[in-house]
Structures are given as C-alpha cells and as structure tokens.
Scaffold this motif. Structure first.
Motif, short mmCIF file in Angstrom:
data_model
loop_
_atom_site.label_atom_id
_atom_site.label_comp_id
_atom_site.label_asym_id
_atom_site.label_seq_id
_atom_site.Cartn_x
_atom_site.Cartn_y
_atom_site.Cartn_z
N ALA A 1 -65.46 13.23 12.74
CA ALA A 1 -66.39 13.22 13.60
C ALA A 1 -67.57 12.19 12.98
O ALA A 1 -67.67 12.08 11.67
N PRO A 2 -68.31 11.61 13.82
CA PRO A 2 -69.21 10.57 13.41
C PRO A 2 -70.29 11.07 12.87
O PRO A 2 -70.80 12.24 13.02
N ALA B 1 -63.93 7.36 5.24
CA ALA B 1 -63.15 7.52 6.29
C ALA B 1 -63.32 6.74 7.40
O ALA B 1 -64.48 6.06 7.77
N ASN B 2 -62.43 6.99 8.35
CA ASN B 2 -62.48 6.18 9.97
C ASN B 2 -63.14 7.29 10.59
O ASN B 2 -63.02 8.41 10.64
N TYR B 3 -63.87 6.92 11.77
CA TYR B 3 -64.67 7.99 12.52
C TYR B 3 -64.43 7.58 13.94
O TYR B 3 -63.93 6.80 14.76
N LEU B 4 -64.07 9.06 14.52
CA LEU B 4 -63.66 9.20 16.16
C LEU B 4 -64.89 8.58 16.80
O LEU B 4 -66.00 8.54 16.71
N ASP C 1 -65.37 8.36 21.51
CA ASP C 1 -64.88 8.83 22.69
C ASP C 1 -64.00 7.71 23.52
O ASP C 1 -64.11 6.62 23.38
N GLY C 2 -62.89 8.27 23.81
CA GLY C 2 -61.84 7.34 24.60
C GLY C 2 -60.91 6.78 23.84
O GLY C 2 -59.84 6.02 24.32
N MET C 3 -61.06 6.87 22.20
CA MET C 3 -60.05 6.22 21.36
C MET C 3 -58.84 6.93 21.61
O MET C 3 -58.51 7.89 22.00
N ASP C 4 -57.69 6.14 21.09
CA ASP C 4 -56.43 6.73 20.98
C ASP C 4 -56.09 7.00 19.29
O ASP C 4 -56.23 6.18 18.75
N VAL C 5 -55.72 8.21 19.27
CA VAL C 5 -55.43 8.59 17.66
C VAL C 5 -53.75 8.94 17.78
O VAL C 5 -53.49 10.14 18.26
N HIS C 6 -53.03 7.99 17.47
CA HIS C 6 -51.63 8.38 17.58
C HIS C 6 -50.99 9.11 18.67
O HIS C 6 -50.32 9.99 18.82
N GLY C 7 -51.55 8.38 19.76
CA GLY C 7 -51.03 8.91 21.24
C GLY C 7 -51.97 10.02 21.85
O GLY C 7 -51.51 10.55 22.71
N PRO D 1 -71.88 20.35 16.04
CA PRO D 1 -72.12 18.71 15.67
C PRO D 1 -70.79 17.78 15.61
O PRO D 1 -69.78 18.23 14.99
N GLY D 2 -70.72 16.70 16.41
CA GLY D 2 -69.27 15.74 16.20
C GLY D 2 -68.17 16.59 17.00
O GLY D 2 -67.27 15.85 16.55
N GLU D 3 -68.44 17.14 17.82
CA GLU D 3 -67.27 17.84 18.44
C GLU D 3 -66.30 17.07 19.51
O GLU D 3 -66.98 16.31 20.25
N PHE D 4 -64.99 16.99 19.07
CA PHE D 4 -64.16 16.36 19.99
C PHE D 4 -62.97 17.14 20.45
O PHE D 4 -62.72 18.43 19.57
N ALA D 5 -62.30 17.01 21.67
CA ALA D 5 -61.05 17.31 22.01
C ALA D 5 -60.12 16.41 22.22
O ALA D 5 -60.64 15.10 21.99
N PHE D 6 -58.85 16.76 22.07
CA PHE D 6 -57.62 15.74 22.15
C PHE D 6 -56.71 16.14 23.33
O PHE D 6 -56.46 17.39 23.32
#
Length: 170
Positions: free
Chosen positions: A73-74, A84-87, A89-95, A106-111
């Motif tokens: 999370a950024p 680290a690399n930071y996520l 919105d909308g990016m592709d992470v290995h499919g 804070p910094g919550e994401f779903a996949f």
C-alpha cells in the motif's frame, strides 16, 4: 517468523492458510494464487522463496521480505519498506486487477482475478470471522466508514464467484 497452519487447496489456482495471532486476538489468513508462472501471496504469513508478495493494506506487513519483489500500500509503508514497489488503483499485478478501497484501513486494496468465474481477494474492508460473521470492517478500524461502503460498491461491478479474506474463511 510465525508459520502458517495447514494449507487448504480451495481450487486449482487458490490456496489458503491461517494462524491465530494472540497479540491482536484475530485469525490471520493468507491467500495464495497461481497466476501463470508466478505464485502470488496476499497478506503473507510464511513466504516460499519464489513467491511474489502483495500486502492489501498498511496493517498487513506481517513478515520481513525482500521488498524489491513486493507490492505494498502506498505512503503508509514507505518508511518501513523504502525500496518496495507500491500499488495503484487499476494496475495489474501478475494478472490480478488492483482496486483501491479508500475509507477502509489505511491504504486498503482488493484484488480481482477474472479466471474461472472470478475471485475477489480483500484485506480488511470485508471480514468473515468470529461473532462478526460476513460483515464490513467495524467502524473503529476505518479511516472513513461511509467512504469505504461507497468504495466496496466498485467490487460489485466485477464478476466473481468466490471471495477470500485476510480475516476469515472464503
């Protein structure tokens, strides 16, 4: 490092495992997904050497890892994992499609994984454990619960037949 419990094969591409963490009094779940040639672990408890690591929010930096192979999370974790690399919105992470969930932790994401009817992997915004059952993250853990609810509606725009949680059974 704490080791995870027994791995359970949920489908041909998905594994889950969990442990109880007495320090926070909660079950911690990890989800592993085979995406082509890469095995991706979300909210890791234990890491195979060749796995990619994705952390769904700032509260889930559970194990030390080579941050150059990780996605976090950024902002919230830059001090802890400066290389680290930071996520985003909308990016592709290995499919897996990354979906930002502002208002949750804070910094919550779903996949989202579109394969095989679709799968959704969430960090804390949705839980499925204990006396809470399947529910929203309790307000005291949200940065803005109303905004989180609006953010979660985005998930309903994507097809999925299963959902994996950082806290609870799929």
């Amino acid at each position: 490092m704490r080791s995870g419990g027994e791995m359970v094969q949920v489908s041909s591409d998905y594994l889950i495992w969990h442990i109880y963490d007495a320090t926070i009094k909660a079950e911690l779940f990890s989800t592993g997904v085979q995406t082509g040639s890469r095995f991706v672990i979300l909210d890791p408890i234990v890491l195979p050497a060749d796995a990619a690591v994705v952390v769904t929010n700032a509260n889930h930096a559970r194990v030390e890892t080579d941050s150059s192979k990780s996605l976090f999370a950024p902002i919230e974790l830059k001090e802890q994992f400066p290389t680290a690399n930071y996520l985003t919105d909308g990016m592709d992470v290995h499919g897996l499609q990354v979906i930002a969930l502002p208002g949750a932790a804070p910094g919550e994401f779903a996949f989202h994984d579109p394969r095989d009817g679709g799968s959704m992997i969430v960090g804390d915004a949705l839980i499925n454990f204990g006396s809470y059952g399947f529910s929203l993250l309790p307000g005291k853990y949200c940065t803005n619960r109303k905004q989180m609810i609006t953010s979660l509606r985005r998930l309903l725009e994507l097809p999925f037949t299963r959902i994996f949680f950082a806290h609870g059974e799929p």
